[in-house]
Scaffold this motif. Sequence first.
Motif, PDB file in Angstrom:
ATOM      1  N   ILE A  50      -1.267  -4.669  44.484  1.00 29.49           N
ATOM      2  CA  ILE A  50      -0.383  -5.560  44.232  1.00 29.49           C
ATOM      3  C   ILE A  50      -0.852  -6.626  43.428  1.00 29.49           C
ATOM      4  O   ILE A  50      -0.169  -7.143  42.414  1.00 29.49           O
ATOM      5  CB  ILE A  50       0.001  -6.195  45.785  1.00 29.49           C
ATOM      6  N   ALA A  51      -2.180  -7.153  43.623  1.00 31.93           N
ATOM      7  CA  ALA A  51      -2.943  -7.913  42.611  1.00 31.93           C
ATOM      8  C   ALA A  51      -2.849  -7.273  41.216  1.00 31.93           C
ATOM      9  O   ALA A  51      -2.824  -8.073  40.307  1.00 31.93           O
ATOM     10  CB  ALA A  51      -4.370  -8.422  43.208  1.00 31.93           C
ATOM     11  N   TYR A  52      -3.097  -6.045  41.228  1.00 31.52           N
ATOM     12  CA  TYR A  52      -3.304  -5.297  39.780  1.00 31.52           C
ATOM     13  C   TYR A  52      -1.897  -5.406  38.922  1.00 31.52           C
ATOM     14  O   TYR A  52      -1.855  -5.517  37.914  1.00 31.52           O
ATOM     15  CB  TYR A  52      -3.701  -3.953  40.147  1.00 31.52           C
ATOM     16  N   GLY A  53      -0.865  -5.272  39.857  1.00 37.45           N
ATOM     17  CA  GLY A  53       0.592  -5.316  39.325  1.00 37.45           C
ATOM     18  C   GLY A  53       0.806  -6.749  38.704  1.00 37.45           C
ATOM     19  O   GLY A  53       1.284  -6.736  37.657  1.00 37.45           O
ATOM     20  N   ALA A  54       0.269  -7.585  39.707  1.00 37.17           N
ATOM     21  CA  ALA A  54       0.556  -9.179  39.234  1.00 37.17           C
ATOM     22  C   ALA A  54      -0.039  -9.323  37.799  1.00 37.17           C
ATOM     23  O   ALA A  54       0.248  -9.971  36.941  1.00 37.17           O
ATOM     24  CB  ALA A  54       0.122  -9.866  40.372  1.00 37.17           C
ATOM     25  N   TRP A  55      -1.517  -8.844  37.948  1.00 41.46           N
ATOM     26  CA  TRP A  55      -2.344  -9.003  36.774  1.00 41.46           C
ATOM     27  C   TRP A  55      -1.604  -8.561  35.450  1.00 41.46           C
ATOM     28  O   TRP A  55      -1.503  -9.080  34.298  1.00 41.46           O
ATOM     29  CB  TRP A  55      -3.767  -8.410  36.802  1.00 41.46           C
ATOM     30  N   ILE A  56      -1.312  -7.199  35.610  1.00 41.51           N
ATOM     31  CA  ILE A  56      -0.287  -6.813  34.522  1.00 41.51           C
ATOM     32  C   ILE A  56       0.976  -7.596  33.937  1.00 41.51           C
ATOM     33  O   ILE A  56       1.207  -7.913  33.006  1.00 41.51           O
ATOM     34  CB  ILE A  56       0.070  -5.284  34.758  1.00 41.51           C
TER      35      ILE A  56
END
Length: 64
Positions: A50-56
């Motif tokens: 979820i955090a990775y997707g937000a970072w992207i």
Amino acid sequence: MESNNPTALQKGLAVRALSLAGSRTITLERLEADIEAGAPLNEDGTVNIIAYGAWILKGNLNGD
């Protein structure tokens, strides 16, 4: 035992989950490169997708 918690996935399982979710570009090498570029990683080395997707989405995708 591997976790199925989307906030704490082993890197390989994170790649698999993201692939199954529709990512056409995610690979372990891509994830590792993104982590080197500043993508979030949990203290225990797991990935919060979820955090990775937000970072992207914030425009931090490696190569863009």
